[in-house]
Scaffold this active site. Structure first.
Site, PDB file in Angstrom:
ATOM      1  N   SER A 183       0.533  -1.213  -0.161  1.00  0.00           N
ATOM      2  CA  SER A 183       0.264  -0.400   0.250  1.00  0.00           C
ATOM      3  C   SER A 183       0.593   1.693  -0.291  1.00  0.00           C
ATOM      4  CB  SER A 183      -0.820  -0.071   1.335  1.00  0.00           C
ATOM      5  OG  SER A 183      -0.182  -0.419   2.542  1.00  0.00           O
ATOM      6  N   HIS A 211      -5.405  -4.118  -2.316  1.00  0.00           N
ATOM      7  CA  HIS A 211      -4.962  -3.125  -3.862  1.00  0.00           C
ATOM      8  C   HIS A 211      -5.139  -3.595  -5.111  1.00  0.00           C
ATOM      9  CE1 HIS A 211      -4.370  -0.197  -0.772  1.00  0.00           C
ATOM     10  NE2 HIS A 211      -3.763  -0.779  -0.025  1.00  0.00           N
ATOM     11  N   LYS A 241     -12.685  -1.030  -1.161  1.00  0.00           N
ATOM     12  CA  LYS A 241     -11.233  -0.321  -2.104  1.00  0.00           C
ATOM     13  C   LYS A 241     -12.189   0.026  -4.280  1.00  0.00           C
ATOM     14  CE  LYS A 241      -7.630  -0.792   1.146  1.00  0.00           C
ATOM     15  NZ  LYS A 241      -7.159  -1.436   2.031  1.00  0.00           N
TER      16      LYS A 241
HETATM   17  C1  LIG Z   1      -7.036  -1.319   3.193  1.00  0.00           C
HETATM   18  C2  LIG Z   1      -6.721  -2.854   3.754  1.00  0.00           C
HETATM   19  C3  LIG Z   1      -6.826  -3.659   5.128  1.00  0.00           C
HETATM   20  C4  LIG Z   1      -8.354  -3.498   5.443  1.00  0.00           C
HETATM   21  O1  LIG Z   1      -9.684  -3.261   4.571  1.00  0.00           O
HETATM   22  P1  LIG Z   1     -10.712  -3.184   5.176  1.00  0.00           P
HETATM   23  O2  LIG Z   1     -11.750  -3.216   4.271  1.00  0.00           O
HETATM   24  O3  LIG Z   1     -10.160  -1.264   4.712  1.00  0.00           O
HETATM   25  O4  LIG Z   1     -10.695  -3.190   6.702  1.00  0.00           O
HETATM   26  C5  LIG Z   1      -6.468  -5.848   4.523  1.00  0.00           C
HETATM   27  N1  LIG Z   1      -5.510  -5.405   3.816  1.00  0.00           N
HETATM   28  C6  LIG Z   1      -4.577  -4.562   2.869  1.00  0.00           C
HETATM   29  C7  LIG Z   1      -3.884  -5.075   2.198  1.00  0.00           C
HETATM   30  C8  LIG Z   1      -5.364  -2.930   2.773  1.00  0.00           C
HETATM   31  O5  LIG Z   1      -4.914  -2.449   2.021  1.00  0.00           O
END
Ligand SMILES: *Cc1c(COP(=O)(O)O)cnc(C)c1O
Length: 396
Positions: A183, A211, A241
Site C-alpha cells: 500500500s 489493493h 477499495k
Molecule cells: C485496506 C487494507 C485492509 C483492510 O481492509 P478494510 O476493508 O479497509 O478493513 C487489509 N489489507 C490491506 C493490504 C489493505 O490495504
C-alpha cells in the site's frame, strides 16, 4: 493504595504523540471518496482515496444498495451463524468464489476482520507465520490474535524468506502470508517464488489482494494475473477499495472456508454485513466481472504518470500499479510538497515514518480511473511545477 492517575497518564501519552509528530486528526474532508473532494470548502482533485475505479458513486451500486434496503431492511440483525443470513450473502459468496476460480468464499465485515479471521482460524501457538515486513497491520494483528510465532522477512527479500523457512524447519505448521500490492509503495509481491518456497517447506500460502482486487488480473488479483490461483491456498480481498463498497471475502478450498466458519472468531462473533453493503458489493462485482470497469485505463495512466515523474527527476520506487509513491526523503520536504500541490488543486497525502522507513518520506498518489484528460493534465502540470520549485530549493 493510591489510585492510578489516568488523567496524567493520558495527558503524557498524548503529549508524547504530539512531540514525536505522530498526532492524528481526522482531516477536514467532505465527500472523500469522490473524484474531487471538499477540503475546508476547497475543491481538490482526489488522489488520496482507494476508490480506484470510481465505482463508489456509480448508479448501479447506489440502486442495488437501495433495493437491498427496501427488500431486507437496514441490518442483518445477527451473526451469519445465528439468523444474520440473507439470500444476497449466499449469492455474493457464490459469485465471488466463481470470480476467483475457487471452491468457496466467505464474507467478512471488513478487510481488517478478514485477516484477523484467517489467522485466528488457521494459526496457533504451534504455527510459524512468515510475513513480509511491509504487510498490512491487520495481518500483524491477526498473527498476534492467533498467538502464532511471527517470523518477519525483509520486504520482498526471497532469500531472507528462504532462510527463515529453513531456520524454522522443525515447526509443526507454517504459513506464508503476503500483500500482493503493497500500500505505501505500489509494488507487487514475488508470488511465483513465494509459492515455490512455501511448497518446498510444506507451508500454507495466504495472499491479501486488498489493493489488487478490481485492478490486476482482470480484477481478480495478482494471483490470477500470474496464473497462480490454484497454487495459492487462501485468497483474501476487499470490497472496500476498487470495488467501491465495503467488507471483504476470503476464498479458497471448501476445507479452508469451513475452518474460517468454524474457528474464525471475527466471523463467528460479529453481525453479518448489512443488506445495503452486500447489495452494492454484488453490483460492483458484476460490473468488474463483465469488464465494465476501467482497470486497464487506470494502469495505463499510472504508467504514463510514472514515466512523467521519472522524466522530472522524481523517484517512484518499484511501483508498477495505481499506487505511486513520490519519494522525497525528509519529512519537511514531503509536507511542503503536499501543501504545494494542494495550492494547485491536487490532493496527495504526505506519508512519513513510522508508516514508511526513516528518510523515505513521500507523497503517495492513488490514481483513479475516473479522472478526465483535463484532470490528468492538471496533475502532470502540478508535478512539473513541483519539480521546478524543488530544483530551485523553493521547497521547505
Ligand atoms: C485496506 C487494507 C485492509 C483492510 O481492509 P478494510 O476493508 O479497509 O478493513 C487489509 N489489507 C490491506 C493490504 C489493505 O490495504
Amino acid at each position: 493504595m493510591s489510585a492510578f492517575d489516568w488523567n496524567q497518564h493520558m495527558a503524557a501519552r498524548l503529549a508524547e504523540a504530539r512531540t514525536r509528530g505522530l498526532w492524528r486528526e481526522i482531516p477536514p474532508v467532505d465527500r472523500g471518496a469522490d473524484r474531487t473532494v471538499l477540503w475546508q470548502g476547497r475543491r481538490l482533485l482526489n488522489l488520496a482515496s482507494n476508490n480506484y475505479l470510481g465505482l463508489a458513486g456509480r448508479g448501479e451500486l447506489r440502486a442495488a444498495a437501495v433495493r437491498a434496503v427496501e427488500e431486507y431492511g437496514t441490518t442483518a440483525g445477527a451473526s451469519r451463524l445465528v439468523t444474520g443470513n440473507f439470500a444476497l450473502c449466499d449469492e455474493l459468496e457464490r459469485l465471488t468464489a466463481g470470480f476467483k476460480g475457487q471452491q468457496a468464499a466467505l464474507l467478512l465485515g471488513s478487510g481488517y476482520a478478514a485477516n484477523l479471521c484467517v489467522m485466528a482460524a488457521l494459526a496457533d501457538r504451534h504455527t510459524v507465520v512468515f510475513s513480509d515486513r511491509l504487510n498490512h497491520a491487520s495481518i500483524v494483528d491477526g498473527i498476534a490474535l492467533a498467538r502464532a510465532v511471527h517470523a518477519r522477512y525483509r520486504h520482498g527479500d526471497m532469500e531472507h524468506l528462504a532462510e527463515l523457512l529453513a531456520r524454522h524447519g522443525d515447526a509443526p505448521r507454517k504459513i506464508v502470508v503476503t500483500d500482493t500490492v503493497f500500500s505505501m509503495d505500489g509494488d507487487v509481491a514475488d508470488l511465483a517464488r513465494i509459492v515455490e518456497l512455501a511448497q518446498e517447506h510444506g507451508a500454507l500460502t495466504v495472499v491479501d489482494e486488498a489493493h489488487a482486487t478490481g485492478v490486476l488480473g482482470e480484477g481478480r488479483g495478482l494471483a490470477h494475473e500470474l496464473g497462480l490461483s490454484d497454487a495459492v491456498d487462501v485468497h483474501m480481498g476487499t470490497f472496500s477499495k476498487a470495488l467501491g463498497s465495503h467488507g471483504a471475502y476470503v476464498a479458497g478450498r471448501e476445507d479452508v472456508v469451513a475452518m474460517l466458519r468454524n474457528f474464525g472468531r471475527p466471523f463467528i462473533f460479529s453481525t453479518a454485513l448489512p443488506p445495503a453493503v452486500v447489495g452494492a458489493s454484488l453490483a460492483a462485482l458484476r460490473l468488474v466481472a463483465a469488464g465494465g470497469a476501467k482497470a486497464r485505463r487506470l494502469l495505463d495512466s499510472a504508467a504514463d504518470l510514472r514515466h512523467h515523474l521519472a522524466a522530472l527527476g522524481f523517484s517512484t520506487g518499484r511501483s508498477v500499479t495505481q499506487i505511486i509513491p513520490v519519494i522525497l526523503g525528509d519529512n519537511a520536504t514531503a509536507l511542503a510538497a503536499r501543501d504545494f500541490l494542494m495550492e494547485r488543486g491536487v490532493l496527495v497525502p504526505a506519508i512519513r515514518p513510522p508508516s514508511v522507513p526513516e528518510g523515505t518520506a513521500r507523497l503517495r498518489v492513488s490514481l483513479r480511473a475516473d479522472l478526465t484528460e483535463a484532470d490528468m493534465e492538471r496533475v502532470h502540470t502540478a508535478f512539473e511545477e513541483l519539480a521546478v520549485a524543488r530544483s530551485r530549493g523553493g521547497l521547505a
